[in-house]
Design a protein around this motif. Structure first.
Motif, PDB file in Angstrom:
ATOM      1  N   ILE A 187       0.835  -1.203   0.000  1.00 36.14           N
ATOM      2  CA  ILE A 187       0.000   0.000   0.000  1.00 36.14           C
ATOM      3  C   ILE A 187       0.871   1.254   0.000  1.00 36.14           C
ATOM      4  CG2 ILE A 187      -1.816   1.264   1.209  1.00 36.14           C
ATOM      5  CD1 ILE A 187      -2.688  -1.421   0.039  1.00 36.14           C
ATOM      6  N   LYS A 188       1.966   1.226   0.727  1.00 39.12           N
ATOM      7  CA  LYS A 188       2.846   2.393   0.797  1.00 39.12           C
ATOM      8  C   LYS A 188       3.389   2.754  -0.586  1.00 39.12           C
ATOM      9  CE  LYS A 188       6.847   4.256   3.277  1.00 39.12           C
ATOM     10  NZ  LYS A 188       7.879   3.995   4.324  1.00 39.12           N
ATOM     11  N   GLN A 189       3.783   1.748  -1.364  1.00 38.82           N
ATOM     12  CA  GLN A 189       4.301   2.005  -2.712  1.00 38.82           C
ATOM     13  C   GLN A 189       3.209   2.556  -3.630  1.00 38.82           C
ATOM     14  OE1 GLN A 189       6.310  -1.305  -4.491  1.00 38.82           O
ATOM     15  NE2 GLN A 189       7.772  -1.535  -2.797  1.00 38.82           N
ATOM     16  N   ILE A 190       1.999   2.018  -3.488  1.00 43.09           N
ATOM     17  CA  ILE A 190       0.893   2.516  -4.305  1.00 43.09           C
ATOM     18  C   ILE A 190       0.576   3.961  -3.946  1.00 43.09           C
ATOM     19  CG2 ILE A 190      -1.588   2.254  -4.761  1.00 43.09           C
ATOM     20  CD1 ILE A 190      -1.197  -0.760  -4.554  1.00 43.09           C
ATOM     21  N   PHE A 244      -8.568   7.532   0.154  1.00 42.85           N
ATOM     22  CA  PHE A 244      -9.170   6.352  -0.471  1.00 42.85           C
ATOM     23  C   PHE A 244     -10.497   6.003   0.193  1.00 42.85           C
ATOM     24  CE2 PHE A 244      -9.777   1.923  -1.558  1.00 42.85           C
ATOM     25  CZ  PHE A 244      -9.325   1.843  -2.871  1.00 42.85           C
ATOM     26  N   ARG A 245     -10.543   6.109   1.507  1.00 45.18           N
ATOM     27  CA  ARG A 245     -11.793   5.818   2.211  1.00 45.18           C
ATOM     28  C   ARG A 245     -12.881   6.805   1.793  1.00 45.18           C
ATOM     29  NH1 ARG A 245     -13.254   2.693   6.403  1.00 45.18           N
ATOM     30  NH2 ARG A 245     -11.080   2.078   6.811  1.00 45.18           N
ATOM     31  N   GLY A 246     -12.482   8.055   1.549  1.00 48.19           N
ATOM     32  CA  GLY A 246     -13.450   9.033   1.072  1.00 48.19           C
ATOM     33  C   GLY A 246     -13.970   8.708  -0.320  1.00 48.19           C
ATOM     34  N   TRP A 247     -13.132   8.054  -1.155  1.00 46.38           N
ATOM     35  CA  TRP A 247     -13.547   7.707  -2.512  1.00 46.38           C
ATOM     36  C   TRP A 247     -14.507   6.517  -2.546  1.00 46.38           C
ATOM     37  CZ3 TRP A 247      -7.749   7.562  -4.259  1.00 46.38           C
ATOM     38  CH2 TRP A 247      -7.279   8.885  -4.386  1.00 46.38           C
ATOM     39  N   VAL A 248     -14.174   5.435  -1.793  1.00 47.70           N
ATOM     40  CA  VAL A 248     -14.926   4.188  -1.946  1.00 47.70           C
ATOM     41  C   VAL A 248     -15.566   3.690  -0.650  1.00 47.70           C
ATOM     42  CG1 VAL A 248     -13.465   3.482  -3.876  1.00 47.70           C
ATOM     43  CG2 VAL A 248     -12.909   2.694  -1.576  1.00 47.70           C
ATOM     44  N   GLY A 249     -15.306   4.367   0.464  1.00 55.03           N
ATOM     45  CA  GLY A 249     -15.908   3.943   1.723  1.00 55.03           C
ATOM     46  C   GLY A 249     -15.183   2.805   2.408  1.00 55.03           C
ATOM     47  N   GLN A 250     -14.018   2.418   1.912  1.00 53.92           N
ATOM     48  CA  GLN A 250     -13.200   1.356   2.487  1.00 53.92           C
ATOM     49  C   GLN A 250     -11.741   1.786   2.486  1.00 53.92           C
ATOM     50  OE1 GLN A 250     -14.511  -1.699  -0.436  1.00 53.92           O
ATOM     51  NE2 GLN A 250     -14.997  -2.973   1.344  1.00 53.92           N
ATOM     52  N   SER A 251     -10.946   1.113   3.333  1.00 51.99           N
ATOM     53  CA  SER A 251      -9.507   1.344   3.273  1.00 51.99           C
ATOM     54  C   SER A 251      -8.952   0.614   2.056  1.00 51.99           C
ATOM     55  CB  SER A 251      -8.830   0.829   4.536  1.00 51.99           C
ATOM     56  OG  SER A 251      -8.833  -0.592   4.540  1.00 51.99           O
ATOM     57  N   PRO A 252      -7.744   0.971   1.599  1.00 50.84           N
ATOM     58  CA  PRO A 252      -7.150   0.256   0.455  1.00 50.84           C
ATOM     59  C   PRO A 252      -7.036  -1.248   0.697  1.00 50.84           C
ATOM     60  CG  PRO A 252      -5.947   2.258   0.898  1.00 50.84           C
ATOM     61  CD  PRO A 252      -6.914   2.105   2.025  1.00 50.84           C
ATOM     62  N   SER A 253      -6.639  -1.640   1.937  1.00 54.47           N
ATOM     63  CA  SER A 253      -6.494  -3.068   2.239  1.00 54.47           C
ATOM     64  C   SER A 253      -7.837  -3.770   2.205  1.00 54.47           C
ATOM     65  CB  SER A 253      -5.852  -3.248   3.614  1.00 54.47           C
ATOM     66  OG  SER A 253      -4.553  -2.684   3.636  1.00 54.47           O
ATOM     67  N   GLU A 254      -8.872  -3.140   2.751  1.00 58.14           N
ATOM     68  CA  GLU A 254     -10.211  -3.743   2.739  1.00 58.14           C
ATOM     69  C   GLU A 254     -10.728  -3.909   1.317  1.00 58.14           C
ATOM     70  OE1 GLU A 254     -11.855  -1.965   7.022  1.00 58.14           O
ATOM     71  OE2 GLU A 254     -12.189  -0.862   5.146  1.00 58.14           O
ATOM     72  N   TRP A 255     -10.508  -2.898   0.497  1.00 54.34           N
ATOM     73  CA  TRP A 255     -10.988  -2.949  -0.884  1.00 54.34           C
ATOM     74  C   TRP A 255     -10.283  -4.063  -1.651  1.00 54.34           C
ATOM     75  CZ3 TRP A 255      -9.257  -2.381  -5.923  1.00 54.34           C
ATOM     76  CH2 TRP A 255     -10.235  -2.118  -6.884  1.00 54.34           C
ATOM     77  N   ASP A 284       2.004  11.778  -0.160  1.00 49.97           N
ATOM     78  CA  ASP A 284       3.228  11.864   0.630  1.00 49.97           C
ATOM     79  C   ASP A 284       3.342  10.742   1.649  1.00 49.97           C
ATOM     80  OD1 ASP A 284       3.977  14.172  -0.705  1.00 49.97           O
ATOM     81  OD2 ASP A 284       2.964  15.489   0.733  1.00 49.97           O
ATOM     82  N   SER A 285       2.209  10.208   2.082  1.00 54.46           N
ATOM     83  CA  SER A 285       2.260   9.171   3.117  1.00 54.46           C
ATOM     84  C   SER A 285       1.142   8.160   2.895  1.00 54.46           C
ATOM     85  CB  SER A 285       2.106   9.794   4.505  1.00 54.46           C
ATOM     86  OG  SER A 285       0.800  10.300   4.690  1.00 54.46           O
ATOM     87  N   GLU A 286       1.349   6.969   3.472  1.00 54.93           N
ATOM     88  CA  GLU A 286       0.328   5.932   3.389  1.00 54.93           C
ATOM     89  C   GLU A 286      -0.935   6.362   4.132  1.00 54.93           C
ATOM     90  OE1 GLU A 286      -0.210   1.226   4.654  1.00 54.93           O
ATOM     91  OE2 GLU A 286       1.785   2.163   4.661  1.00 54.93           O
ATOM     92  N   LYS A 287      -0.748   7.111   5.216  1.00 54.84           N
ATOM     93  CA  LYS A 287      -1.884   7.545   6.022  1.00 54.84           C
ATOM     94  C   LYS A 287      -2.797   8.487   5.247  1.00 54.84           C
ATOM     95  CE  LYS A 287      -3.011   9.656  10.483  1.00 54.84           C
ATOM     96  NZ  LYS A 287      -2.447  10.255  11.730  1.00 54.84           N
ATOM     97  N   SER A 288      -2.195   9.483   4.559  1.00 48.65           N
ATOM     98  CA  SER A 288      -3.018  10.426   3.791  1.00 48.65           C
ATOM     99  C   SER A 288      -3.692   9.732   2.610  1.00 48.65           C
ATOM    100  CB  SER A 288      -2.163  11.600   3.298  1.00 48.65           C
ATOM    101  OG  SER A 288      -1.113  11.154   2.458  1.00 48.65           O
ATOM    102  N   PHE A 289      -3.006   8.754   2.016  1.00 46.96           N
ATOM    103  CA  PHE A 289      -3.608   7.991   0.927  1.00 46.96           C
ATOM    104  C   PHE A 289      -4.811   7.197   1.434  1.00 46.96           C
ATOM    105  CE2 PHE A 289      -3.503   3.744  -1.287  1.00 46.96           C
ATOM    106  CZ  PHE A 289      -4.184   4.162  -2.423  1.00 46.96           C
ATOM    107  N   ALA A 290      -4.665   6.544   2.589  1.00 47.65           N
ATOM    108  CA  ALA A 290      -5.755   5.733   3.140  1.00 47.65           C
ATOM    109  C   ALA A 290      -6.964   6.600   3.465  1.00 47.65           C
ATOM    110  CB  ALA A 290      -5.270   4.996   4.386  1.00 47.65           C
ATOM    111  N   ARG A 291      -6.702   7.810   3.971  1.00 47.29           N
ATOM    112  CA  ARG A 291      -7.804   8.712   4.304  1.00 47.29           C
ATOM    113  C   ARG A 291      -8.552   9.130   3.031  1.00 47.29           C
ATOM    114  NH1 ARG A 291      -5.140  11.695   7.414  1.00 47.29           N
ATOM    115  NH2 ARG A 291      -4.423  13.231   5.873  1.00 47.29           N
TER     116      ARG A 291
END
Length: 349
Positions: A310-313, A329-340, A320-327
């Protein structure tokens, strides 16, 4: 003979047009045995300016001196070719393409009809799925001393007309000329919106082939209004780009990580950052929304097709960070990247 004096007043646009173009225009007066004094005076072009090879004039001045010369000499080609193009010749060409269904047909008509009024040069349109090219082949050399102005103006004329016809700026991918780099080459990006190539085999410009599918948006009434003051289409770049949203999407899809800021996108599109934002707003879009759309699509693709961490994606799609990406992503699809990713195709809806 040139103007003896002129009272100068402030002009509206930046003076970037080389005085060499005016000097070439004056050769038409020599050819026809006419006196350019009044034309130069009205355009506020002084003898001192003509003597300095590094002088520049504004777009308004070039427009004024060109139109006045064309009318006075009754030659819209300004003495370049074997025979005159009487005043109104390009108006006939413009009207001949008005009924075309799209830009592709309109440009093919323009090129074909241009040969009816002038056989010294031949214009042609070639296109594939990605790129369209207008070439200008020289069958006879222009009047001595006028070749640069002739080729530059002829290409700018068809480019300006094409942009007007579909009411959209058509950004050029490239422009080239079959003569040596002139001393005033720095003016060319202002005239064409891209860096030119010199010493090329033929004069030509290229643009995105998608513009060829745009419908013709002008009619006879619009043509009458345009022809009352047609020169701005030749001396200035058209402003609005009706395919800007689509072009931004394509750039972001091709280079999602590299195009993370407005400066990079604007440079790739040959526009200023301010123009980029203004034109996107005019099309009902925003740069941030388009970036989010591109990031979302790229992230979903990488999560579905690869097993990259996930960090590389996150880094690959510009976070800039996995945390900001996860936040995000959840706004886009309602799930975390790992859950999706774990849900697989059947659980993604």
């Amino acid at each position: 003979m040139v103007a003896k004096h002129a009272t100068r007043t402030p002009v509206k646009s930046r003076a970037v047009t080389p005085i060499a173009f005016v000097q070439a225009l004056l050769l038409a007066y020599e050819r026809y045995g006419a006196d350019p004094y009044d034309v130069l005076r009205k355009a506020q072009i002084t003898p001192a300016m003509l003597r300095r090879s590094d002088s520049r004039i504004s777009a308004e001045q070039m427009e004024q001196v060109s139109e006045a010369a064309m009318r006075e000499l009754d030659d819209e080609a300004l003495g370049w070719w074997q025979r005159r193009l009487p005043w109104g010749s390009y108006g006939l060409l413009a009207r001949a393409s008005l009924t075309a269904p799209d830009l592709r047909v309109a440009l093919k008509r323009w090129c074909r009809h241009h040969r009816l009024v002038c056989d010294d040069v031949a214009l042609a349109l070639e296109a594939d799925r990605q790129q369209a090219t207008i070439t200008l082949a020289e069958h006879r050399p222009p009047w001595p001393g006028t070749r640069e102005l002739c080729l530059v103006t002829t290409l700018r004329n068809i480019h300006g007309y094409a942009s007007w016809l579909v009411d959209s700026r058509i950004p050029l991918r490239s422009v080239q000329f079959p003569f040596a780099r002139p001393a005033h080459a720095d003016a060319y990006p202002w005239m064409f919106g891209c860096e030119p190539v010199f010493d090329a085999p033929v004069a030509a410009f290229t643009f995105d082939a998608q513009y060829l599918a745009l419908p013709v948006k002008r009619d006879e009434r619009a043509a009458r209004l345009m022809l009352q003051r047609a020169l701005p289409l030749t001396v200035r770049l058209y402003r609005r780009d009706r395919l800007l949203v689509q072009r931004v999407r394509e750039l972001l899809a091709r280079e999602p990580a590299a195009m993370v800021n407005a400066d990079a996108l604007a440079a790739a599109l040959n526009v200023s950052v301010r123009t980029l934002h203004r034109q996107l707003q005019g099309e009902g879009a925003s740069l941030q929304a388009l970036k989010d759309e591109a990031r979302r699509a790229h992230a979903l693709d990488l999560l579905a097709r690869t097993q990259r961490p996930i960090k590389q994606i996150a880094q690959a799609v510009g976070f800039d960070s996995e945390k900001s990406f996860a936040r995000a992503f959840r706004g886009w699809v309602g799930q975390s990247p790992s859950e999706w990713r774990r849900a697989g195709p059947s659980g993604r809806g």
